[in-house]
Design a protein around this motif. Structure first.
Motif, PDB file in Angstrom:
ATOM      1  N   PHE B  34       0.838  -1.196   0.000  1.00  0.00           N
ATOM      2  CA  PHE B  34       0.000   0.000   0.000  1.00  0.00           C
ATOM      3  C   PHE B  34       0.876   1.250   0.000  1.00  0.00           C
ATOM      4  N   TYR B  36       0.004   5.194   1.277  1.00  0.00           N
ATOM      5  CA  TYR B  36      -0.941   6.130   1.870  1.00  0.00           C
ATOM      6  C   TYR B  36      -0.327   7.526   1.830  1.00  0.00           C
ATOM      7  N   GLN B  38      -0.612  11.461   3.705  1.00  0.00           N
ATOM      8  CA  GLN B  38      -1.126  12.212   4.863  1.00  0.00           C
ATOM      9  C   GLN B  38      -0.924  13.697   4.618  1.00  0.00           C
ATOM     10  N   ARG B  41      -2.463  17.822   9.247  1.00  0.00           N
ATOM     11  CA  ARG B  41      -3.555  17.755  10.229  1.00  0.00           C
ATOM     12  C   ARG B  41      -4.677  16.806   9.802  1.00  0.00           C
ATOM     13  N   GLN B  42      -4.335  15.830   8.993  1.00  0.00           N
ATOM     14  CA  GLN B  42      -5.329  14.846   8.574  1.00  0.00           C
ATOM     15  C   GLN B  42      -4.806  13.431   8.816  1.00  0.00           C
ATOM     16  N   GLY B  43      -5.718  12.487   8.734  1.00  0.00           N
ATOM     17  CA  GLY B  43      -5.333  11.089   8.818  1.00  0.00           C
ATOM     18  C   GLY B  43      -4.781  10.598   7.489  1.00  0.00           C
ATOM     19  N   LEU B  44      -4.328   9.347   7.472  1.00  0.00           N
ATOM     20  CA  LEU B  44      -3.788   8.772   6.255  1.00  0.00           C
ATOM     21  C   LEU B  44      -4.925   8.376   5.311  1.00  0.00           C
ATOM     22  N   LEU B  46      -5.701   6.274   1.551  1.00  0.00           N
ATOM     23  CA  LEU B  46      -5.130   5.320   0.617  1.00  0.00           C
ATOM     24  C   LEU B  46      -4.925   5.951  -0.753  1.00  0.00           C
ATOM     25  N   PHE B  90       3.396   7.387   2.974  1.00  0.00           N
ATOM     26  CA  PHE B  90       3.777   6.191   3.712  1.00  0.00           C
ATOM     27  C   PHE B  90       3.580   4.950   2.855  1.00  0.00           C
ATOM     28  N   TYR B  98      -4.372  -8.993   9.817  1.00  0.00           N
ATOM     29  CA  TYR B  98      -4.591  -7.701  10.460  1.00  0.00           C
ATOM     30  C   TYR B  98      -3.340  -6.853  10.527  1.00  0.00           C
ATOM     31  N   LYS B  99      -2.185  -7.457  10.403  1.00  0.00           N
ATOM     32  CA  LYS B  99      -0.950  -6.758  10.732  1.00  0.00           C
ATOM     33  C   LYS B  99      -0.414  -5.976   9.535  1.00  0.00           C
ATOM     34  N   TYR B 100      -0.284  -4.694   9.739  1.00  0.00           N
ATOM     35  CA  TYR B 100       0.304  -3.810   8.748  1.00  0.00           C
ATOM     36  C   TYR B 100       1.596  -3.246   9.322  1.00  0.00           C
ATOM     37  N   PHE B 102       4.281  -0.159   8.641  1.00  0.00           N
ATOM     38  CA  PHE B 102       4.427   1.099   7.917  1.00  0.00           C
ATOM     39  C   PHE B 102       5.888   1.531   7.883  1.00  0.00           C
ATOM     40  N   GLY B 103       6.280   2.153   6.777  1.00  0.00           N
ATOM     41  CA  GLY B 103       7.560   2.819   6.747  1.00  0.00           C
ATOM     42  C   GLY B 103       7.499   4.113   7.540  1.00  0.00           C
ATOM     43  N   ALA B 104       8.640   4.754   7.680  1.00  0.00           N
ATOM     44  CA  ALA B 104       8.726   5.982   8.481  1.00  0.00           C
ATOM     45  C   ALA B 104       8.166   7.188   7.754  1.00  0.00           C
TER      46      ALA B 104
END
Lengths: 113, 112
Positions: B34, B36, B38, B41-44, B46, B90, B98-100, B102-104
């Motif tokens: 994936f 994403y 950002q 001031r917002q969420g991630l 897709l 990201f 369930y496990k994702y 994420f990169g930094a």
């Protein structure tokens, strides 16, 4: 409207106080998550909830607990907050445990003094 | 264990220039991948995802990414960036459960 809502968006607490972060989603998603985001570290998984009263620790659960009594609502609780819990917290949801794409809230910025 | 590396913490490009944001992952199987974005001031949100099939996937706003299994990479590309593309990007990998991971993140700045 597909939306994940977090409250409050900004919160300042003193060390030792209790913190409640709330998250709601209107998509009837089974799975919900709490992440924290720190500079240079990406997102770290705190807890995951598979459905009502079915929660599991993520990678960094220490110092946190969660509650999910309704499918659309997932709370993160910090009992006796610490300064190193200052962070931005994100709630997310997904349709099911095996379905990709997370839907994120706008984040809750917590400062612990 | 899975891991995701985004080697560039910050990238600056001129408006209208092409863009590549790099992502390399570590996973023994074929992952779900994936990107994403950002905004402040917002969420991630897709941008695009890869599950299987054509290794080049198209996303929103002209973004695309190519899965190269031999290189364990999933770089994000755009032919011509706009100032509104300034954001943090990201890369994330999942085993299909369930496990994702994420990169930094890579902070993109588009300048005039």
């Amino acid at each position: 409207d597909m939306k994940v809502t977090q409250m409050p968006r900004y919160l300042i607490k003193r060390m030792g106080e209790n913190v409640l972060l709330e998250c709601g989603q209107d998509m009837s998603h089974e799975t919900m998550y709490w992440y924290r985001q720190d500079p240079g570290l990406g997102l770290q998984l705190i807890y995951i909830s598979y459905d009502v009263d079915s929660n599991s620790e993520g990678d960094i659960p220490k110092g946190y607990r969660v509650s999910r009594k309704k499918r659309e609502h997932f709370s993160l609780i910090l009992d006796s907050a610490k300064t190193n819990q200052t962070s931005v917290y994100f709630c997310a949801s997904s349709l099911s445990i095996n379905t990709g794409q997370l839907y994120f809230g706008e984040g809750s910025k917590l400062t612990v003094l | 264990a899975q891991s995701v590396t985004q080697p560039d913490a910050r990238v600056t490009v001129s408006e209208g220039a092409s863009l590549q944001l790099r992502c390399k992952y570590s996973y023994s199987g074929t992952p779900y991948l994936f990107w994403y974005v950002q905004y402040p001031r917002q969420g991630l949100q897709l941008l695009l995802k890869y599950y299987s099939g054509d290794p080049v996937v198209q996303g929103v706003n002209g973004f695309e990414a190519e899965f190269i299994k031999s290189n364990s990479s999933f770089h994000l590309r755009k032919a011509s960036v706009h100032w509104s593309d300034s954001a943090v990007y990201f890369c994330a990998v999942s085993e299909g459960n369930y496990k994702y991971v994420f990169g930094a993140g890579t902070r993109l700045k588009v300048i005039a």
